[in-house]
Design an enzyme around this catalytic site. Structure first.
Site, PDB file in Angstrom:
ATOM      1  N   ASN A 102     -12.258  -3.078   0.169  1.00  0.00           N
ATOM      2  CA  ASN A 102     -11.227  -3.345   1.174  1.00  0.00           C
ATOM      3  C   ASN A 102     -11.889  -3.626   2.516  1.00  0.00           C
ATOM      4  OD1 ASN A 102      -8.629  -3.415   2.474  1.00  0.00           O
ATOM      5  ND2 ASN A 102      -8.979  -1.322   3.141  1.00  0.00           N
ATOM      6  N   GLU A 103     -11.867  -2.642   3.417  1.00  0.00           N
ATOM      7  CA  GLU A 103     -12.454  -2.869   4.747  1.00  0.00           C
ATOM      8  C   GLU A 103     -13.856  -2.286   4.800  1.00  0.00           C
ATOM      9  OE1 GLU A 103      -9.757  -1.305   7.681  1.00  0.00           O
ATOM     10  OE2 GLU A 103      -8.589  -3.160   7.695  1.00  0.00           O
ATOM     11  N   GLU A 134       0.859  -1.187   0.000  1.00  0.00           N
ATOM     12  CA  GLU A 134       0.000   0.000   0.000  1.00  0.00           C
ATOM     13  C   GLU A 134       0.890   1.229   0.000  1.00  0.00           C
ATOM     14  OE1 GLU A 134      -2.959   0.392   3.117  1.00  0.00           O
ATOM     15  OE2 GLU A 134      -3.848   2.063   2.022  1.00  0.00           O
ATOM     16  N   CYS A 146      -6.709   0.944   2.633  1.00  0.00           N
ATOM     17  CA  CYS A 146      -7.652   2.070   2.640  1.00  0.00           C
ATOM     18  C   CYS A 146      -7.480   2.998   1.445  1.00  0.00           C
ATOM     19  CB  CYS A 146      -7.495   2.875   3.923  1.00  0.00           C
ATOM     20  SG  CYS A 146      -8.038   1.967   5.363  1.00  0.00           S
TER      21      CYS A 146
HETATM   22  O1  AHR Z   1      -2.327  -1.468   6.615  1.00  0.00           O
HETATM   23  C1  AHR Z   1      -2.747  -0.200   6.949  1.00  0.00           C
HETATM   24  C2  AHR Z   1      -4.258  -0.059   6.874  1.00  0.00           C
HETATM   25  O2  AHR Z   1      -4.875  -0.889   7.804  1.00  0.00           O
HETATM   26  C3  AHR Z   1      -4.887  -0.444   5.584  1.00  0.00           C
HETATM   27  O3  AHR Z   1      -4.861   0.561   4.671  1.00  0.00           O
HETATM   28  C4  AHR Z   1      -6.305  -0.746   5.962  1.00  0.00           C
HETATM   29  O4  AHR Z   1      -6.902  -1.675   5.108  1.00  0.00           O
HETATM   30  C5  AHR Z   1      -6.194  -1.198   7.396  1.00  0.00           C
HETATM   31  O5  AHR Z   1      -7.084  -0.540   8.198  1.00  0.00           O
END
Ligand code: AHR
Length: 661
Positions: A376-377, A50, A245
């Site tokens: 993602n989340e 990321e 994220c």
């Molecule tokens: O790994 C850091 C963050 O943690 C990521 O962007 C997210 O998916 C999670 O909350």
């Protein structure tokens, strides 16, 4: 009879332990080679990339100039005027709509008189420059008034002394790209780049770029070799990208849109990085995404290191911790189309629109994309109803693609349970689970997957890391305790490889002077890269992956924390390798007798041991291999191996079998 190995591991014949000479109970552990219980997927251990902690711009993407195209919110961020008795000014200008994706440039108005005038770029917390290395400079420039202007390109050390440079000239009234190269005369971790314009007139400049020539695979405008090498050494089974994220964006507007990240770099529209202001105590207003590292480069990186590409796409929702915007269901088509087009970009023939773009970028053959992640989340109904729409179309148009869905941000709880219950009614190939939990959680959850449905949806442990106490130094949260706890937990992932098909520690990378989130797997500064203890734990598993899980049992049960011992094992059918992972989380030496059956074994083997002086030890920039595996040889007699596992140690026993019985 007694051999003290370099690692401090003590090997003794079986009877010494069995008679209890040193007063400790010997644990007999059966390892059964000819009764494999499950296959280990080639994708089992992968990496999660990321663009957080300056992982892309300022990190793996080797560009040294920050805000090279003057597109930051404040167009002169990262730049300052530099004059030595000269006169001049920098005028940020805007030429949209001629180049809508990169509309800003800077006019340098020079009337130097007796002195000089120019501009300096500060780099990403400086620029890492290596003596005798070649640097490739390029700039787009146009002369708007005057004639005979020259541009001196100079790298400066922290004292302002020139440590390399060259000159370009021949500017004309139309935009043209100029390329040149020079060699640095000194190593400097925080260099700056000065452009000194001589003559009288006005020159417009854009896309000011400086790259080292020694990039990964020597690609022009490529990736930082040392960082890629660290990642490649993990032999990851997959690369998940671009996050995290960052996929979601704080707002829908700010989401990751892969189509803006492909094609010529100067035409990629940059956006602010959502991590710039996310962490109150670690704000980085100069954190943007140039997308010099875009989807094409992610695919290429995955291919280079033999990993499956695993792109994660926005599902029509922005981060639910932030703006929590959702795209109405009847407006979701363009988002779904993005997924279809991505598959075409990765796998389509060069005669297709998106496959043609890939070919024009230098890769006529397909990237063999097999997985796509949707969201993602995200959590709750809003996610499931959007996921369902994607799945419907993808299953119909691309049944060959395996879809990865999400289960929200937590390892358990209402949203997690809801997601699993709903997704079981649908058709994802894998469900992504995330857990950032204390080290103790990892130790006590090594059996997490023992009771998951063997025939159900597979698990992608997509983001995990043990989060312990904080301390001052950036890398200090990557303690040995956190790594050891992850190792204990990972025996449970491996033992359950029938259920867990993918796993990745998160996040992968962090710049020591520009991080937002910790712990992280690999730390780097402008010149160096080093692995955390967690990295070496990942490497221990991923480079001893094997093809099949074998039973490793004590009194008929898996070792999952009873008496602070954890174990798992695999065999590698192609090379006849045996890999037995043994984790001791106690503060005591653990004598263990491995009783290996089911095959005759080669008489010698190895043990690789990770340990530390203390549970809160960590690797630092000044002591990068403080915690580092050491390897010793082992001698076997009749399938029996006596080991004395050091306190707080992670071990892998590496053997070879001759033939399975
Ligand atoms: O790994 C850091 C963050 O943690 C990521 O962007 C997210 O998916 C999670 O909350």
């Amino acid at each position: 009879m007694r051999k003290i190995l370099k690692s401090g591991l003590i090997l003794l014949p079986a009877f010494v332990f069995l008679t209890g000479v040193i007063g400790q109970q010997v644990g007999e552990v059966s390892v059964i080679l000819n009764k494999p219980v499950a296959e280990v997927q080639p994708t089992m251990w992968g990496v999660f990339f990321e663009d957080i902690n300056f992982a892309a711009d300022g990190g793996i993407y080797a560009e040294l100039v920050k805000n090279r195209s003057f597109e930051f919110t404040y167009p002169l961020t990262g730049w300052r005027q530099d004059r030595d008795n000269g006169r001049g000014r920098l005028v940020p200008s805007f030429y949209s709509p001629a180049r809508p994706s990169n509309p800003h440039y800077v006019s340098v108005v020079v009337d130097p008189g007796k002195g000089t005038f120019g501009l300096i770029n500060e780099g990403f917390r400086g620029m890492g420059i290596k003596k005798d290395n070649q640097y490739n400079f390029s700039v787009f420039a146009k002369l708007t008034s005057g004639s005979g202007l020259k541009m001196n390109i100079e790298l400066l050390d922290q004292n302002g002394d020139v440590i390399g440079g060259t000159m370009i000239e021949g500017f004309s009234g139309s935009w043209k790209k100029f390329d040149t190269a020079f060699t640095a005369t000194r190593t400097e971790s925080r260099a700056t780049l000065r452009l000194v314009i001589t003559g009288k007139g006005t020159i417009d400049i854009d896309m000011v770029s400086l790259f080292p020539s020694d990039t990964w695979k020597d690609r022009t405008g490529g990736l930082r070799k040392d960082i890629v090498e660290m990642i490649a050494a993990l032999k990851p089974g997959f690369v998940r990208f671009p996050g995290g994220c960052i996929v979601e964006g704080r707002t829908i507007e700010n989401r990751y849109q892969w189509k803006n990240t492909v094609g010529p770099v100067e035409e990629r529209s940059m956006i602010i990085n959502r991590w710039n202001m996310e962490m109150r105590n670690r704000q980085a207003p100069d954190y943007f995404q140039s997308f010099g590292l875009g989807f094409y480069e992610y695919f290429l990186l995955s291919e280079d290191i033999g990993a499956e590409p695993l792109p994660i796409l926005n599902c029509g929702m922005s981060c639910q911790y932030n703006a929590a915007e959702v795209v109405p269901l009847d407006e979701l088509d363009p988002y779904i189309q993005d997924a279809l087009d991505l598959i075409e970009f990765a796998n389509g023939a060069p005669t297709t629109r998106w496959g043609g773009l890939r070919a024009s970028m230098g890769h006529p053959g397909p990237f063999n994309l097999k997985y796509v992640g949707i969201g993602n989340e995200q959590w709750d109904e809003q996610y499931i109803e959007r996921y369902r729409e994607f799945e419907k179309v993808l299953n119909q148009k691309h049944p060959e693609i395996r879809i990865v869905s999400g289960s929200g941000p937590s390892a358990s709880g209402v949203y997690f349970d809801y997601a699993w219950a709903e997704l079981k009614k649908l058709n994802p190939a894998l469900i992504d689970e995330h857990y950032y939990m204390p080290p103790e959680w990892f130790q006590s959850n090594a059996s997490r997957y023992d009771n998951y449905d063997r025939k159900g949806i597979k698990v992608f442990a997509g983001e995990y890391a043990a989060h312990g106490k904080d301390a001052e130094a950036p890398e200090s949260r990557n303690t040995w305790l956190s790594a050891l706890s992850e190792a204990a937990f990972m025996t449970g992932l491996e033992r359950n490889a029938e259920v867990v098909h993918m796993a990745s520690y998160a996040p992968l990378l962090a710049h020591i002077d520009a991080w937002q989130w910790r712990p992280d797997l690999i730390w780097f500064d402008n010149l160096k890269t080093f692995g955390t203890p967690n990295y070496y734990v990942q490497k221990m598993f991923s480079t001893h992956r094997g093809t099949n899980v074998i039973p490793v049992l004590q009194s008929g049960k898996p070792l999952a924390g009873a008496d602070s011992l954890y174990a798992s094992g695999t065999i590698e059918k192609n090379s006849s390798g045996v890999y037995i992972k043994l984790i001791n989380t106690s503060s005591k030496v653990k004598p263990v007798l491995l009783n290996i059956t089911g095959a005759s074994l080669e008489k010698t083997g190895e043990i690789s041991v990770l340990r530390a002086g203390g549970l809160y030890d960590y690797n630092s920039a000044s002591d990068p291999e403080h915690i580092f595996p050491s390897t010793d040889s082992l001698a076997l007699t009749g399938g029996k191996l006596n080991l004395k596992l050091e306190p707080h140690s992670a071990n892998v026993v590496i053997l070879k079998y001759k033939r399975l019985k």
